[in-house]
Design a protein around this motif. Structure first.
Motif, PDB file in Angstrom:
ATOM      1  N   UNK A  31      28.286  70.379  97.714  1.00 13.14           N
ATOM      2  CA  UNK A  31      29.522  71.050  98.134  1.00 13.14           C
ATOM      3  C   UNK A  31      30.585  70.035  98.502  1.00 13.14           C
ATOM      4  N   UNK A  32      30.206  68.964  99.241  1.00 11.78           N
ATOM      5  CA  UNK A  32      31.167  67.946  99.649  1.00 11.78           C
ATOM      6  C   UNK A  32      31.694  67.179  98.445  1.00 11.78           C
ATOM      7  N   UNK A  33      30.811  66.860  97.489  1.00 12.65           N
ATOM      8  CA  UNK A  33      31.253  66.141  96.309  1.00 12.65           C
ATOM      9  C   UNK A  33      32.221  66.981  95.491  1.00 12.65           C
ATOM     10  N   UNK A  34      31.960  68.287  95.378  1.00 14.11           N
ATOM     11  CA  UNK A  34      32.883  69.171  94.666  1.00 14.11           C
ATOM     12  C   UNK A  34      34.229  69.187  95.355  1.00 14.11           C
ATOM     13  N   UNK A  35      34.209  69.268  96.682  1.00 11.26           N
ATOM     14  CA  UNK A  35      35.441  69.260  97.464  1.00 11.26           C
ATOM     15  C   UNK A  35      36.201  67.956  97.266  1.00 11.26           C
ATOM     16  N   UNK A  36      35.508  66.832  97.236  1.00  7.32           N
ATOM     17  CA  UNK A  36      36.164  65.543  97.089  1.00  7.32           C
ATOM     18  C   UNK A  36      36.707  65.364  95.684  1.00  7.32           C
ATOM     19  N   UNK A  37      36.092  66.001  94.696  1.00  5.32           N
ATOM     20  CA  UNK A  37      36.647  65.950  93.355  1.00  5.32           C
ATOM     21  C   UNK A  37      38.021  66.566  93.331  1.00  5.32           C
ATOM     22  N   UNK A  48      40.788  65.781 106.264  1.00 10.01           N
ATOM     23  CA  UNK A  48      39.590  66.421 106.798  1.00 10.01           C
ATOM     24  C   UNK A  48      38.449  66.351 105.783  1.00 10.01           C
ATOM     25  N   UNK A  49      38.795  66.506 104.488  1.00 11.51           N
ATOM     26  CA  UNK A  49      37.769  66.425 103.456  1.00 11.51           C
ATOM     27  C   UNK A  49      37.190  65.016 103.358  1.00 11.51           C
ATOM     28  N   UNK A  50      38.039  64.000 103.507  1.00 12.25           N
ATOM     29  CA  UNK A  50      37.564  62.601 103.483  1.00 12.25           C
ATOM     30  C   UNK A  50      36.593  62.347 104.629  1.00 12.25           C
ATOM     31  N   UNK A  51      36.940  62.837 105.814  1.00 13.52           N
ATOM     32  CA  UNK A  51      36.058  62.646 106.965  1.00 13.52           C
ATOM     33  C   UNK A  51      34.736  63.385 106.766  1.00 13.52           C
ATOM     34  N   UNK A  52      34.792  64.565 106.154  1.00 12.43           N
ATOM     35  CA  UNK A  52      33.558  65.319 105.904  1.00 12.43           C
ATOM     36  C   UNK A  52      32.660  64.582 104.917  1.00 12.43           C
TER      37      UNK A  52
END
Length: 222
Positions: free
Chosen positions: A4-10, A42-46
């Motif tokens: 989920x985090x990798x998808x968000x960071x994409x 916020x996404x980077x920190x996650x």
């Protein structure tokens, strides 16, 4: 969770690239960019928090953490640059709006002064009346001086922000060089350990061969 985090960071990287290339044309667009920067930060920190957990499961924990920190630092620097540009545009728009209002006010005051000079009111002062104190009015020259002072302050702020941005780029390059040096030292230590291990194995093999040869000669002697 990691997926989920990798998808968000994409999505973050695509958005970050678009933001970096965007030309800010309005205060509304600047506000939209600032809101997106807050979400991306916020996404980077996650992602960093998730990467830390993954690193603790690996053999070279420190090396993994250093890479995660460098990645986080790089992305935050990119977002900070976008944030600075958006805030600068908003401040510049506010100053320009104030300048327009000041110019309009000066023009209206000048027109009113010219009108009053062309049509002065008839004096109606009686001997019993005392002159009333005139209200203090800001003269056009004073307003121009105040405007020049504000421009100097804005120029100083812009110069300070440019210096801050240059320092961040310098810090990032230095961190990159330090990270490369750490990786080099890790590789050298690994190679040194491998060489020592190979030497120990060779010494042990030679020792066993010598013992076998000694035992063989002893048996033949009997």
């Amino acid at each position: 969770m990691m997926g989920k985090v990798l998808t968000l960071m994409g999505g973050l990287l695509l958005a970050g690239g678009a933001l970096a290339q965007a030309t800010i044309g309005s205060v509304e667009q600047a506000d939209t960019l600032l809101a997106q920067v807050a979400k991306d930060r916020a996404a980077v920190e996650a992602e960093f928090a998730e990467s830390e957990q993954v690193c603790y499961t690996k053999f070279f924990v420190n090396n993994c953490l250093d890479k995660a920190k460098d990645k986080r630092r790089e992305r935050l620097a990119e977002l900070r640059a976008i944030e600075i540009d958006a805030n600068y545009f908003k401040r510049k728009s506010a100053v320009e709006q104030r300048d327009r209002e000041l110019t309009d006010r000066n023009q209206r005051d000048a027109a009113e002064d010219a009108k009053r000079a062309a049509n002065p009111p008839a004096p109606r002062v009686t001997p019993e009346e005392k002159p009333r104190p005139q209200p203090i009015k800001t003269l056009p020259a004073q307003r121009q001086a105040e405007h020049a002072a504000r421009e100097q302050q804005r120029a100083a702020r812009d110069a300070a922000e440019a210096s801050e941005r240059a320092k961040k780029v310098e810090d990032y390059n230095r961190k990159q060089a330090e990270a490369a040096e750490r990786q080099k030292r890790v590789a050298e230590k690994k190679a040194e350990r491998e060489a020592k291990r190979a030497q120990r194995e060779a010494d042990e093999a030679a020792k066993k061969a010598a013992e076998a040869e000694k035992a063989k000669q002893h048996g033949q002697g009997k």
